[in-house]
Scaffold this motif. Structure first.
Motif, PDB file in Angstrom:
ATOM      1  N   ASN A 120      34.359  -1.578 -95.436  1.00  0.00           N
ATOM      2  CA  ASN A 120      34.661  -3.121 -95.677  1.00  0.00           C
ATOM      3  C   ASN A 120      34.331  -3.790 -94.339  1.00  0.00           C
ATOM      4  N   ALA A 121      34.476  -3.277 -92.949  1.00  0.00           N
ATOM      5  CA  ALA A 121      34.493  -3.840 -91.756  1.00  0.00           C
ATOM      6  C   ALA A 121      32.936  -4.376 -91.616  1.00  0.00           C
ATOM      7  N   ALA A 122      31.946  -3.145 -92.242  1.00  0.00           N
ATOM      8  CA  ALA A 122      30.437  -3.387 -92.102  1.00  0.00           C
ATOM      9  C   ALA A 122      30.271  -4.675 -93.019  1.00  0.00           C
ATOM     10  N   ALA A 123      30.865  -4.718 -94.267  1.00  0.00           N
ATOM     11  CA  ALA A 123      30.222  -5.874 -95.072  1.00  0.00           C
ATOM     12  C   ALA A 123      30.968  -7.058 -94.996  1.00  0.00           C
ATOM     13  N   LEU A 124      32.370  -7.084 -94.379  1.00  0.00           N
ATOM     14  CA  LEU A 124      33.026  -8.432 -94.092  1.00  0.00           C
ATOM     15  C   LEU A 124      32.994  -8.933 -92.939  1.00  0.00           C
ATOM     16  N   ARG A 125      32.645  -7.880 -91.870  1.00  0.00           N
ATOM     17  CA  ARG A 125      32.525  -8.475 -90.468  1.00  0.00           C
ATOM     18  C   ARG A 125      33.918  -9.152 -90.030  1.00  0.00           C
ATOM     19  N   PRO A 126      35.094  -8.747 -89.952  1.00  0.00           N
ATOM     20  CA  PRO A 126      36.494  -9.355 -89.642  1.00  0.00           C
ATOM     21  C   PRO A 126      36.246  -9.562 -88.043  1.00  0.00           C
ATOM     22  N   ASP A 127      36.867 -10.472 -87.609  1.00  0.00           N
ATOM     23  CA  ASP A 127      37.092 -10.413 -86.037  1.00  0.00           C
ATOM     24  C   ASP A 127      38.209  -9.091 -85.494  1.00  0.00           C
ATOM     25  N   VAL A 128      38.911  -8.988 -86.665  1.00  0.00           N
ATOM     26  CA  VAL A 128      40.000  -7.989 -86.148  1.00  0.00           C
ATOM     27  C   VAL A 128      40.388  -6.895 -87.361  1.00  0.00           C
ATOM     28  N   VAL A 129      40.277  -5.452 -87.117  1.00  0.00           N
ATOM     29  CA  VAL A 129      40.782  -4.836 -88.282  1.00  0.00           C
ATOM     30  C   VAL A 129      42.072  -4.318 -87.753  1.00  0.00           C
ATOM     31  N   LEU A 130      42.967  -4.506 -88.587  1.00  0.00           N
ATOM     32  CA  LEU A 130      44.632  -4.116 -88.368  1.00  0.00           C
ATOM     33  C   LEU A 130      44.755  -2.800 -89.015  1.00  0.00           C
ATOM     34  N   MET A 131      44.694  -1.646 -88.106  1.00  0.00           N
ATOM     35  CA  MET A 131      44.243  -0.115 -88.477  1.00  0.00           C
ATOM     36  C   MET A 131      45.645   0.563 -88.766  1.00  0.00           C
ATOM     37  N   ASP A 132      46.083   1.131 -89.636  1.00  0.00           N
ATOM     38  CA  ASP A 132      47.138   2.273 -89.810  1.00  0.00           C
ATOM     39  C   ASP A 132      46.225   3.704 -89.244  1.00  0.00           C
ATOM     40  N   LEU A 133      47.106   4.382 -88.662  1.00  0.00           N
ATOM     41  CA  LEU A 133      46.311   5.894 -88.228  1.00  0.00           C
ATOM     42  C   LEU A 133      46.512   6.905 -89.345  1.00  0.00           C
ATOM     43  N   ARG A 134      47.596   6.901 -89.731  1.00  0.00           N
ATOM     44  CA  ARG A 134      47.778   8.340 -90.851  1.00  0.00           C
ATOM     45  C   ARG A 134      47.520   7.801 -92.260  1.00  0.00           C
ATOM     46  N   MET A 135      46.370   7.996 -92.659  1.00  0.00           N
ATOM     47  CA  MET A 135      45.902   7.635 -94.044  1.00  0.00           C
ATOM     48  C   MET A 135      45.426   8.815 -94.709  1.00  0.00           C
ATOM     49  N   PRO A 136      45.376   8.941 -95.914  1.00  0.00           N
ATOM     50  CA  PRO A 136      44.696  10.080 -96.652  1.00  0.00           C
ATOM     51  C   PRO A 136      43.068   9.925 -96.680  1.00  0.00           C
ATOM     52  N   GLY A 137      42.736  11.122 -96.687  1.00  0.00           N
ATOM     53  CA  GLY A 137      41.161  11.083 -96.514  1.00  0.00           C
ATOM     54  C   GLY A 137      40.819  10.863 -95.044  1.00  0.00           C
ATOM     55  N   ARG A 138      39.860   9.861 -94.738  1.00  0.00           N
ATOM     56  CA  ARG A 138      39.717   9.785 -93.294  1.00  0.00           C
ATOM     57  C   ARG A 138      40.710   8.985 -92.487  1.00  0.00           C
ATOM     58  N   ASP A 139      41.150   9.438 -91.446  1.00  0.00           N
ATOM     59  CA  ASP A 139      42.118   8.989 -90.492  1.00  0.00           C
ATOM     60  C   ASP A 139      41.747   7.849 -89.760  1.00  0.00           C
ATOM     61  N   GLY A 140      42.628   6.961 -89.363  1.00  0.00           N
ATOM     62  CA  GLY A 140      42.529   5.712 -88.601  1.00  0.00           C
ATOM     63  C   GLY A 140      41.997   5.740 -87.419  1.00  0.00           C
ATOM     64  N   ILE A 141      42.132   6.926 -86.612  1.00  0.00           N
ATOM     65  CA  ILE A 141      41.388   7.099 -85.340  1.00  0.00           C
ATOM     66  C   ILE A 141      39.812   7.332 -85.435  1.00  0.00           C
ATOM     67  N   SER A 142      39.461   8.180 -86.414  1.00  0.00           N
ATOM     68  CA  SER A 142      37.897   8.395 -86.628  1.00  0.00           C
ATOM     69  C   SER A 142      37.301   7.143 -87.286  1.00  0.00           C
ATOM     70  N   ALA A 143      38.053   6.249 -88.154  1.00  0.00           N
ATOM     71  CA  ALA A 143      37.608   4.969 -88.679  1.00  0.00           C
ATOM     72  C   ALA A 143      37.395   3.981 -87.315  1.00  0.00           C
ATOM     73  N   THR A 144      38.436   4.038 -86.488  1.00  0.00           N
ATOM     74  CA  THR A 144      38.362   3.237 -85.460  1.00  0.00           C
ATOM     75  C   THR A 144      37.148   3.617 -84.281  1.00  0.00           C
ATOM     76  N   ARG A 145      36.960   4.648 -84.048  1.00  0.00           N
ATOM     77  CA  ARG A 145      35.724   4.949 -83.150  1.00  0.00           C
ATOM     78  C   ARG A 145      34.414   4.546 -83.902  1.00  0.00           C
ATOM     79  N   GLU A 146      34.315   4.678 -85.354  1.00  0.00           N
ATOM     80  CA  GLU A 146      32.911   4.081 -85.962  1.00  0.00           C
ATOM     81  C   GLU A 146      32.812   2.724 -85.965  1.00  0.00           C
ATOM     82  N   ILE A 147      33.929   1.912 -86.112  1.00  0.00           N
ATOM     83  CA  ILE A 147      33.993   0.473 -86.132  1.00  0.00           C
ATOM     84  C   ILE A 147      33.666  -0.125 -84.684  1.00  0.00           C
ATOM     85  N   VAL A 148      34.080   0.546 -83.773  1.00  0.00           N
ATOM     86  CA  VAL A 148      34.113  -0.088 -82.418  1.00  0.00           C
ATOM     87  C   VAL A 148      32.626   0.489 -81.967  1.00  0.00           C
TER      88      VAL A 148
END
Length: 221
Positions: free
Chosen positions: A44-72
């Protein structure tokens, strides 16, 4: 000014996402999308290009740290972590992944809104309740630069050193501009140059690299 700031909310609890949306939109921020796990957050970050992603860290499936790294790394958005957990490994992992800020979910609405606006403006944010522990963990993780084998020496100009000293002291772009007598766009240019030279994903990551001894800053001729 928050009216033009767009936010993507990533949290695995629907009720929390709904509550955050109401809180943010009530204060003038624009929530452009939501995500229930890290993989959807990246997509969704790739599709919507928000200014900020408000990210939780512990989520099922892919965690927030891994997602943060790719988004950044892909330059999709800045990331502000919002989590219930303040363990040192989570704080350091999020900062190393390039998060521009870290807040606990107990933060009040005003603090959260100000943090989102600050991250959107290019500043970093770290919850006061974890700042001292985070810095201590960073410093203690690796020996000082003078004692560390293989530290990368990075040359900064005199002005870039002044800007980087401000980053280490937690100054915002506006505060740096006032201290150095330069415009905010000029500050942003210097900050961008400093991050590029250090190979850092964010201001907090740059500070962590230097404090851990991985990078040693020197003067540039």
């Amino acid at each position: 000014m928050t009216a033009s700031v767009t936010v993507l909310v990533a949290d695995d609890h629907a009720a929390i996402r709904a509550g955050l949306r109401i809180m943010l939109e009530t204060h003038g921020l624009v929530v452009v999308g939501e995500a229930a796990d890290g993989e959807v957050a990246v997509r969704n970050a790739a599709a919507l290009r928000p200014d900020v992603v408000l990210m939780d860290l512990r989520m099922p499936g892919r965690d927030g740290i891994s997602a943060t790294r790719e988004i950044v790394e892909r330059g999709l958005a800045d990331v502000l972590v919002l989590t219930s957990f303040d363990e040192d490994d989570l704080v350091l992992g999020a900062l190393a992944a390039g998060a521009a800020g870290f807040l606990l979910k107990t933060a009040d609405a005003e603090t959260l809104v100000q943090a989102v606006a600050a991250v959107a403006a290019g500043d970093g944010v770290l919850d006061p309740r974890v700042t001292r522990r985070a810095l201590a963990a960073i410093v203690g993780a690796v020996a000082p630069a003078s004692e560390t084998d293989g530290a990368v020496a990075v040359g900064l100009t005199a002005r870039e050193r002044e800007v980087f000293d401000g980053i280490l002291n937690g100054l915002s772009n506006a505060q740096l501009g006032q201290r150095l007598g330069i415009s905010i766009p000029t500050v942003k240019t210097h900050v961008s140059n400093v991050l590029s030279k250090l190979g850092a994903r964010s201001r907090s990551h740059a500070a962590a690299l230097v404090r851990s001894g991985e990078v040693r800053v020197r003067g540039e001729a």
